[in-house]
Design a protein around this motif. Structure first.
Motif, PDB file in Angstrom:
ATOM      1  N   PRO A  81      29.808  48.134  50.008  1.00 48.07           N
ATOM      2  CA  PRO A  81      30.612  47.119  50.750  1.00 48.07           C
ATOM      3  C   PRO A  81      29.902  45.738  50.682  1.00 48.07           C
ATOM      4  O   PRO A  81      28.844  45.399  50.886  1.00 48.07           O
ATOM      5  N   ILE A  82      30.831  44.585  50.374  1.00 46.71           N
ATOM      6  CA  ILE A  82      30.302  43.413  50.136  1.00 46.71           C
ATOM      7  C   ILE A  82      31.367  42.390  50.889  1.00 46.71           C
ATOM      8  O   ILE A  82      32.508  42.824  51.162  1.00 46.71           O
ATOM      9  N   ASP A  83      31.136  41.109  50.993  1.00 48.57           N
ATOM     10  CA  ASP A  83      31.940  40.041  51.687  1.00 48.57           C
ATOM     11  C   ASP A  83      32.258  39.221  50.400  1.00 48.57           C
ATOM     12  O   ASP A  83      31.708  39.254  49.322  1.00 48.57           O
ATOM     13  N   LEU A  84      33.335  38.199  50.361  1.00 57.39           N
ATOM     14  CA  LEU A  84      33.727  37.171  49.385  1.00 57.39           C
ATOM     15  C   LEU A  84      32.662  36.459  48.833  1.00 57.39           C
ATOM     16  O   LEU A  84      32.496  36.161  47.656  1.00 57.39           O
ATOM     17  N   ASN A  85      31.833  36.022  49.700  1.00 60.64           N
ATOM     18  CA  ASN A  85      30.732  35.190  49.238  1.00 60.64           C
ATOM     19  C   ASN A  85      29.523  36.143  48.343  1.00 60.64           C
ATOM     20  O   ASN A  85      29.060  35.600  47.376  1.00 60.64           O
ATOM     21  N   THR A  86      29.165  37.295  48.970  1.00 63.79           N
ATOM     22  CA  THR A  86      28.315  37.999  47.985  1.00 63.79           C
ATOM     23  C   THR A  86      29.107  38.382  46.828  1.00 63.79           C
ATOM     24  O   THR A  86      28.620  38.523  45.786  1.00 63.79           O
ATOM     25  N   LEU A  87      30.412  38.698  46.766  1.00 63.69           N
ATOM     26  CA  LEU A  87      31.077  38.795  45.514  1.00 63.69           C
ATOM     27  C   LEU A  87      31.214  37.838  44.648  1.00 63.69           C
ATOM     28  O   LEU A  87      30.946  38.015  43.232  1.00 63.69           O
ATOM     29  N   LEU A 120      40.741  38.211  43.324  1.00 64.85           N
ATOM     30  CA  LEU A 120      40.853  37.798  41.941  1.00 64.85           C
ATOM     31  C   LEU A 120      40.564  36.305  41.889  1.00 64.85           C
ATOM     32  O   LEU A 120      40.004  35.826  40.536  1.00 64.85           O
ATOM     33  N   SER A 121      40.956  35.530  42.704  1.00 62.66           N
ATOM     34  CA  SER A 121      40.460  34.310  42.647  1.00 62.66           C
ATOM     35  C   SER A 121      38.790  33.963  42.532  1.00 62.66           C
ATOM     36  O   SER A 121      38.382  33.218  41.660  1.00 62.66           O
ATOM     37  N   THR A 122      38.171  34.749  43.443  1.00 65.56           N
ATOM     38  CA  THR A 122      36.914  34.438  43.396  1.00 65.56           C
ATOM     39  C   THR A 122      36.049  35.070  42.127  1.00 65.56           C
ATOM     40  O   THR A 122      35.080  34.384  41.409  1.00 65.56           O
ATOM     41  N   ALA A 123      36.707  36.185  41.468  1.00 64.67           N
ATOM     42  CA  ALA A 123      36.073  36.574  40.209  1.00 64.67           C
ATOM     43  C   ALA A 123      36.410  35.763  39.067  1.00 64.67           C
ATOM     44  O   ALA A 123      35.488  35.593  38.279  1.00 64.67           O
ATOM     45  N   LYS A 124      37.460  35.106  39.139  1.00 60.45           N
ATOM     46  CA  LYS A 124      37.984  34.272  38.194  1.00 60.45           C
ATOM     47  C   LYS A 124      36.883  32.790  37.965  1.00 60.45           C
ATOM     48  O   LYS A 124      36.708  32.632  37.109  1.00 60.45           O
ATOM     49  N   ARG A 125      36.880  32.459  39.496  1.00 57.24           N
ATOM     50  CA  ARG A 125      36.028  31.158  39.523  1.00 57.24           C
ATOM     51  C   ARG A 125      34.609  31.340  39.233  1.00 57.24           C
ATOM     52  O   ARG A 125      34.034  30.480  38.726  1.00 57.24           O
ATOM     53  N   SER A 126      34.266  32.673  39.175  1.00 54.51           N
ATOM     54  CA  SER A 126      32.738  33.122  38.790  1.00 54.51           C
ATOM     55  C   SER A 126      32.610  32.995  37.570  1.00 54.51           C
ATOM     56  O   SER A 126      31.485  33.128  37.328  1.00 54.51           O
ATOM     57  N   GLY A 127      33.680  33.177  36.582  1.00 53.04           N
ATOM     58  CA  GLY A 127      33.559  33.175  35.100  1.00 53.04           C
ATOM     59  C   GLY A 127      33.830  34.521  34.642  1.00 53.04           C
ATOM     60  O   GLY A 127      33.670  34.742  33.615  1.00 53.04           O
ATOM     61  N   LEU A 128      34.284  35.633  35.479  1.00 52.02           N
ATOM     62  CA  LEU A 128      34.573  37.132  34.826  1.00 52.02           C
ATOM     63  C   LEU A 128      36.008  36.700  34.181  1.00 52.02           C
ATOM     64  O   LEU A 128      36.993  36.093  34.921  1.00 52.02           O
ATOM     65  N   THR A 129      36.075  37.333  32.824  1.00 51.27           N
ATOM     66  CA  THR A 129      37.248  37.064  32.177  1.00 51.27           C
ATOM     67  C   THR A 129      37.916  38.485  31.962  1.00 51.27           C
ATOM     68  O   THR A 129      39.145  38.484  31.662  1.00 51.27           O
ATOM     69  N   LYS A 130      37.274  39.669  32.193  1.00 55.41           N
ATOM     70  CA  LYS A 130      37.852  41.002  31.789  1.00 55.41           C
ATOM     71  C   LYS A 130      38.149  41.481  32.975  1.00 55.41           C
ATOM     72  O   LYS A 130      37.256  42.273  33.455  1.00 55.41           O
ATOM     73  N   ILE A 131      39.202  41.405  33.571  1.00 53.69           N
ATOM     74  CA  ILE A 131      39.621  42.040  34.667  1.00 53.69           C
ATOM     75  C   ILE A 131      40.940  43.031  34.515  1.00 53.69           C
ATOM     76  O   ILE A 131      41.806  42.363  34.041  1.00 53.69           O
ATOM     77  N   GLY A 132      40.818  44.265  34.983  1.00 54.72           N
ATOM     78  CA  GLY A 132      41.830  45.205  34.757  1.00 54.72           C
ATOM     79  C   GLY A 132      42.197  45.854  36.271  1.00 54.72           C
ATOM     80  O   GLY A 132      41.394  45.926  37.132  1.00 54.72           O
TER      81      GLY A 132
END
Length: 138
Positions: A81-87, A120-132
């Motif tokens: 378990p994590i929060d959005l900042n840790t994500l 999804l927004s946090t992952a995309k802002r962090s630079g992850l591009t391969k999300i399914g």
């Protein structure tokens, strides 16, 4: 036109039906000798003991990150378990890897759309591009 020893006015003899093969054979023998001399020179090669190598590519398979969102909006990174900042921190670290890992997003069917959009927004802002998205078959 007179050839050889024939008298000039004697047209009673039949035309010559034979072909003189001697010049043709001479030309063919000269060509054969030329080819016999030049072919071994053209195929002269240095023998080298070459190394053996496999022609198969070594594909490095990217790691897989399981990102889950529970019914209450709780986010899990590989079951932790994590929060959005840790994500955001984890996603930035994962985005720098080569090859970039694949993120498999599993969301509970009762989770609010807002929680999924934030992840999804946090992952995309962090630079992850391969999300399914992962679903279960009926």
């Amino acid at each position: 036109m007179a050839f050889g020893n024939e008298p000039i006015g004697d047209d009673d003899s039949p035309p010559m039906a034979e072909i003189n093969m001697t010049p043709l054979v001479d030309v063919m023998l000269v060509l054969l000798i030329v080819f016999m001399i030049t072919i071994p020179v053209m195929q002269h090669a240095v023998k080298v003991d070459l190394p053996q190598a496999s022609s198969q590519r070594n594909d490095v398979k990217p790691e897989s990150i399981n990102l889950s969102i529970g019914a209450n909006g709780q986010v899990f990174w590989n079951s932790s378990p994590i929060d959005l900042n840790t994500l955001s921190i984890y996603a930035q670290t994962a985005a720098k890897k080569s090859p970039q890992p694949e993120v498999q997003l599993k969301a509970d069917k009762n989770v609010r759309y807002e929680s999924v959009a934030q992840v999804l927004s946090t992952a995309k802002r962090s630079g992850l591009t391969k999300i399914g998205f992962v679903t279960e078959p009926n």
